[in-house]
Scaffold this motif. Structure first.
Motif, PDB file in Angstrom:
ATOM      1  N   ALA A  40       0.760  -1.056   0.074  1.00 55.84           N
ATOM      2  CA  ALA A  40       0.030  -0.161  -0.010  1.00 55.84           C
ATOM      3  C   ALA A  40       0.895   1.262   0.155  1.00 55.84           C
ATOM      4  O   ALA A  40       0.459   2.218  -0.588  1.00 55.84           O
ATOM      5  N   ASP A  47     -17.086  -4.077  17.975  1.00 57.69           N
ATOM      6  CA  ASP A  47     -16.545  -5.671  17.901  1.00 57.69           C
ATOM      7  C   ASP A  47     -17.370  -6.493  18.792  1.00 57.69           C
ATOM      8  O   ASP A  47     -17.177  -7.751  18.965  1.00 57.69           O
ATOM      9  N   ALA A  56      -6.217  -2.654   2.385  1.00 58.19           N
ATOM     10  CA  ALA A  56      -5.136  -3.826   1.429  1.00 58.19           C
ATOM     11  C   ALA A  56      -5.089  -5.026   2.829  1.00 58.19           C
ATOM     12  O   ALA A  56      -5.036  -6.172   2.123  1.00 58.19           O
ATOM     13  N   HIS A  57      -5.279  -4.775   4.144  1.00 52.54           N
ATOM     14  CA  HIS A  57      -5.361  -5.912   4.946  1.00 52.54           C
ATOM     15  C   HIS A  57      -6.564  -6.898   4.820  1.00 52.54           C
ATOM     16  O   HIS A  57      -6.185  -8.102   4.697  1.00 52.54           O
ATOM     17  N   GLU A 104      -6.592   3.285   3.987  1.00 54.18           N
ATOM     18  CA  GLU A 104      -5.978   2.481   2.889  1.00 54.18           C
ATOM     19  C   GLU A 104      -5.420   0.998   3.206  1.00 54.18           C
ATOM     20  O   GLU A 104      -5.713   0.182   2.771  1.00 54.18           O
ATOM     21  N   ARG A 112     -15.330  -5.687  12.610  1.00 56.37           N
ATOM     22  CA  ARG A 112     -14.209  -5.428  13.627  1.00 56.37           C
ATOM     23  C   ARG A 112     -13.575  -4.147  13.396  1.00 56.37           C
ATOM     24  O   ARG A 112     -13.558  -3.636  12.253  1.00 56.37           O
ATOM     25  N   VAL A 113     -13.001  -3.727  14.430  1.00 54.48           N
ATOM     26  CA  VAL A 113     -12.294  -2.278  14.379  1.00 54.48           C
ATOM     27  C   VAL A 113     -10.699  -2.377  13.976  1.00 54.48           C
ATOM     28  O   VAL A 113      -9.970  -3.316  14.572  1.00 54.48           O
ATOM     29  N   PHE A 114     -10.454  -1.963  12.752  1.00 58.20           N
ATOM     30  CA  PHE A 114      -9.165  -2.371  12.268  1.00 58.20           C
ATOM     31  C   PHE A 114      -7.966  -0.981  12.736  1.00 58.20           C
ATOM     32  O   PHE A 114      -6.823  -1.259  12.805  1.00 58.20           O
ATOM     33  N   LEU A 124       6.417  -0.379   9.542  1.00 54.06           N
ATOM     34  CA  LEU A 124       5.581   0.025  10.538  1.00 54.06           C
ATOM     35  C   LEU A 124       6.180  -0.077  11.951  1.00 54.06           C
ATOM     36  O   LEU A 124       5.372   0.160  12.934  1.00 54.06           O
ATOM     37  N   ARG A 146      -6.144   3.200  -6.114  1.00 48.22           N
ATOM     38  CA  ARG A 146      -5.991   1.718  -5.772  1.00 48.22           C
ATOM     39  C   ARG A 146      -7.146   1.118  -6.651  1.00 48.22           C
ATOM     40  O   ARG A 146      -7.723  -0.065  -6.179  1.00 48.22           O
ATOM     41  N   ARG A 192      -9.328  -8.155  23.734  1.00 47.79           N
ATOM     42  CA  ARG A 192      -9.866  -6.808  22.934  1.00 47.79           C
ATOM     43  C   ARG A 192     -10.302  -7.226  21.683  1.00 47.79           C
ATOM     44  O   ARG A 192     -11.228  -6.488  21.060  1.00 47.79           O
ATOM     45  N   GLY A 193      -9.675  -8.117  21.078  1.00 43.63           N
ATOM     46  CA  GLY A 193     -10.075  -8.588  19.816  1.00 43.63           C
ATOM     47  C   GLY A 193     -10.169  -7.685  18.448  1.00 43.63           C
ATOM     48  O   GLY A 193     -10.876  -7.860  17.674  1.00 43.63           O
ATOM     49  N   ARG A 194      -9.257  -6.715  18.607  1.00 44.35           N
ATOM     50  CA  ARG A 194      -9.111  -5.953  17.533  1.00 44.35           C
ATOM     51  C   ARG A 194      -8.178  -5.749  16.759  1.00 44.35           C
ATOM     52  O   ARG A 194      -8.333  -5.103  15.672  1.00 44.35           O
ATOM     53  N   TYR A 195      -7.403  -6.714  17.052  1.00 44.84           N
ATOM     54  CA  TYR A 195      -5.971  -6.576  16.058  1.00 44.84           C
ATOM     55  C   TYR A 195      -6.097  -7.655  15.042  1.00 44.84           C
ATOM     56  O   TYR A 195      -5.286  -7.907  14.355  1.00 44.84           O
ATOM     57  N   MET A 196      -7.330  -8.283  15.112  1.00 47.75           N
ATOM     58  CA  MET A 196      -7.293  -9.409  14.154  1.00 47.75           C
ATOM     59  C   MET A 196      -7.376  -8.825  12.658  1.00 47.75           C
ATOM     60  O   MET A 196      -7.927  -7.897  12.134  1.00 47.75           O
ATOM     61  N   ARG A 197      -6.594  -9.788  11.850  1.00 48.72           N
ATOM     62  CA  ARG A 197      -6.700  -9.581  10.313  1.00 48.72           C
ATOM     63  C   ARG A 197      -6.374 -10.300   9.563  1.00 48.72           C
ATOM     64  O   ARG A 197      -5.670 -11.438   9.897  1.00 48.72           O
ATOM     65  N   ARG A 198      -6.512 -10.298   8.390  1.00 46.40           N
ATOM     66  CA  ARG A 198      -6.050 -11.549   7.392  1.00 46.40           C
ATOM     67  C   ARG A 198      -4.759 -11.234   7.316  1.00 46.40           C
ATOM     68  O   ARG A 198      -4.223 -10.173   6.700  1.00 46.40           O
ATOM     69  N   GLU A 255      -8.287  -6.810   2.208  1.00 48.29           N
ATOM     70  CA  GLU A 255      -8.623  -7.196   0.843  1.00 48.29           C
ATOM     71  C   GLU A 255      -9.915  -6.860   0.309  1.00 48.29           C
ATOM     72  O   GLU A 255     -10.622  -7.537  -0.666  1.00 48.29           O
ATOM     73  N   SER A 271      -1.471 -12.130   5.104  1.00 47.59           N
ATOM     74  CA  SER A 271      -1.364 -12.698   3.622  1.00 47.59           C
ATOM     75  C   SER A 271       0.297 -13.017   3.543  1.00 47.59           C
ATOM     76  O   SER A 271       0.950 -12.800   4.490  1.00 47.59           O
ATOM     77  N   MET A 302     -15.520  -8.985   9.293  1.00 47.12           N
ATOM     78  CA  MET A 302     -14.705 -10.021   9.087  1.00 47.12           C
ATOM     79  C   MET A 302     -15.090 -11.196   9.996  1.00 47.12           C
ATOM     80  O   MET A 302     -15.222 -10.944  11.398  1.00 47.12           O
TER      81      MET A 302
END
Lengths: 207, 328
Positions: free
Chosen positions: A8, B321, B244-245, B240, B149-151, A141, B274, A199-205, B247, A207, B144
């Motif tokens: 990104a 969440d 990306a995370h 953004e 969810r809060v990213f 990051l 994008r 807290r369950g908020r840093y979840m992400r896919r 998708e 890759s 998700m």
């Protein structure tokens, strides 16, 4: 130049520099930002990443060597590690190998945290395996911090990455094993991981 | 099914009446009344008193506008949180009274999720990343694995709160966002400000302090311009990153600050770069509104969610969440 990865924020090219194979990380222009702000942000990020990489190296963590820093171009020219992404190979290896590598990762993270470095994106995609050694890449990051919270978030992300992408459920505990052995404040950080997970908020896919 | 929704988390008391026709959201009425303090920011109790005073009028107007008989309402919903305690309790009390006297079911709605759902209903997006920017809230939300969810979110104050506090210092009325937007248009010089993005989170308090320090040295128009550019680009960046995370290829705006044309332009450009799609509902449904509470309440009820009266206690710190999403 061949593009290895398009993120990104930056693009990684494969190139040659003084006869060496190198990776060039270039932070790309964002059209939505006004020029002054865009220049400043990309320059500061490039500088910060390079400084973090050098600090990590000083802390005894393997990273690609920085050959050149081109602030005008917002580029870092670094050693190309011709190895394997850990993500792609770890599942095929036996337990003994996995444990050895995870122990190495734990020690490396301990060394980073001990020296006030937060990687910010520790996943198996950001580790390269070559000749028995793990190289940490992408400090984009990252930041300087000695906060328990930041360290916890750093480790929690790795836990999630293991959970999401890899079969062996012991991987993270092997990382923690050596993290504890090598870092006096480890206990506090590990406690924090549970809290962060709840807290369950840093979840992400991943890759 | 017709649902009446009551919004009252902060400065606005609003009633929306919606029905579902052919699986689409049809808004029959959306009547709002906003509390504007004479000076300073929102005083929670004063705001609650305002809501008490204007609720009957808003209710009457919304029923008239919708042209439904009040007895034809099938469900009453209300904003259960997050928000200011006194305001939440006022809206909840009104909702309970209405539900009991009409003998209809009641359901409490998460305010942040309501912003997202009304955006999905009124634009053509399906599975967006929501950039939710208001006075108290600043979050990047996406669906998700069964939950919204809060990213990313603010680590200190909401973006709107940042703008309002700055506006208050320079003598602008509340809410200050639209006034700052006007001043910013006349600004030409970009003054360097702290740029505070940490991973997918943002922080605004440092920028606010820096802007206040600039007041004696720089032109007010230039400060407003720099403040907007800095904060909005930070928001674009975290949005953004979340796209990306996760998708996801749609970005949706919500919250009162999203009425800002410059913010819309920045986010639209980010999306275009994008090759993602940009969505923004009309202003009336960006700011706090009853229709979003009514619509989300309807979705919840249809998915089988029921609340006993005892379960309708307000939740000031209700997190996005925490909500179980059964309708997706």
């Amino acid at each position: 130049m061949e593009i290895i990865k398009r993120g990104a924020e930056a693009i990684i090219y494969l190139a040659t520099w003084k006869g060496r194979k190198v990776a060039i990380k270039k932070r790309i222009k964002k059209g939505y930002r006004i020029k002054e702000l865009d220049e400043k942000t990309r320059e500061q990020r490039t500088k910060r990443e390079a400084l973090l990489m050098m600090a990590a190296r000083k802390a005894g963590v393997s990273i690609p060597i920085i050959y050149d820093l081109r602030l005008n171009e917002k580029e870092i020219v670094m050693q190309y590690i011709d190895g394997y992404r850990l993500k792609d190979i770890i599942d095929e290896k036996n337990e003994e190998w996995q444990k050895k590598i995870c122990n190495q990762i734990g020690k490396n993270i301990a060394n980073l945290h001990k020296n006030g470095i937060i990687h910010g994106d520790i996943t198996t995609s950001n580790m390269i395996y070559k000749n028995g050694r793990i190289y940490f890449i992408d400090f984009g990051l990252g930041m300087k911090s000695e906060e328990i919270e930041d360290r916890g978030v750093d480790l929690h992300l790795l836990m999630e990455a293991f959970k999401a992408a890899h079969r062996n459920k012991n991987l993270f505990s092997w990382v923690i094993e050596t993290y504890e052995e090598n870092f006096e404040e480890a206990e506090e950080v590990i406690k924090k991981i549970d809290e962060i997970a709840r807290r369950g908020r840093y979840m992400r896919r991943i890759s | 099914m017709i649902c009446l929704g009551i919004e009252g988390t902060a400065h606005t008391i609003s009633i929306g009446i919606v029905e579902k026709v052919n699986n689409r959201c049809n808004i029959l009425a959306n009547i709002s009344k906003m509390y504007k303090p004479e000076k300073g920011g929102i005083h929670p109790r004063e705001a609650a008193n305002h809501h008490v005073k204007f609720f009957p009028k808003v209710l009457r107007e919304s029923i008239e506008k919708s042209e439904v008989n009040i007895n034809d309402i099938d469900l009453v919903s209300f904003s259960i949180g997050p928000g200011l305690g006194p305001c939440l309790r006022t809206a909840a009390t009104a909702a309970r009274t209405l539900a009991l006297s009409l003998k209809k079911p009641i359901v409490g709605v998460n305010h942040c999720i309501a912003h997202l759902e009304i955006g999905r209903a009124l634009t053509k997006c399906e599975d967006p990343v929501l950039l939710y920017v208001s006075g108290g809230n600043t979050q990047v939300i996406a669906f998700m694995e069964g939950k919204y969810r809060v990213f990313g979110e603010t680590l200190d104050i909401g973006i709107g709160n940042c703008l309002d506090k700055f506006g208050r210092e320079i003598g602008l009325p509340f809410p200050s966002g639209p006034h700052i937007e006007k001043l910013a248009k006349k600004g030409k010089k970009y003054i360097s400000l702290p740029y505070s993005v940490k991973g997918m989170d943002v922080a605004f308090s440092g920028i606010l302090t820096a802007c206040l320090h600039l007041l004696k040295k720089e032109k007010i128009e230039d400060i407003c311009y720099s403040l907007q550019e800095t904060c909005f680009c930070m928001l674009a960046e975290v949005a953004e990153r979340a796209m990306a995370h996760t998708e996801k290829e749609e970005i949706l705006l919500g919250g009162g600050v999203a009425c800002n044309k410059r913010l819309q332009e920045i986010i639209r450009k980010m999306a275009n770069e994008r090759k993602a799609k940009f969505y923004c509902p009309p202003n009336e449904y960006l700011v706090d509104n009853g229709a979003m509470i009514a619509w989300t309440g309807l979705l919840m009820h249809e998915s089988g969610i029921r609340m006993k009266l005892e379960e309708t206690k307000v939740r000031q710190n209700y997190r996005t969440d925490e909500v179980e999403i059964k309708w997706r």
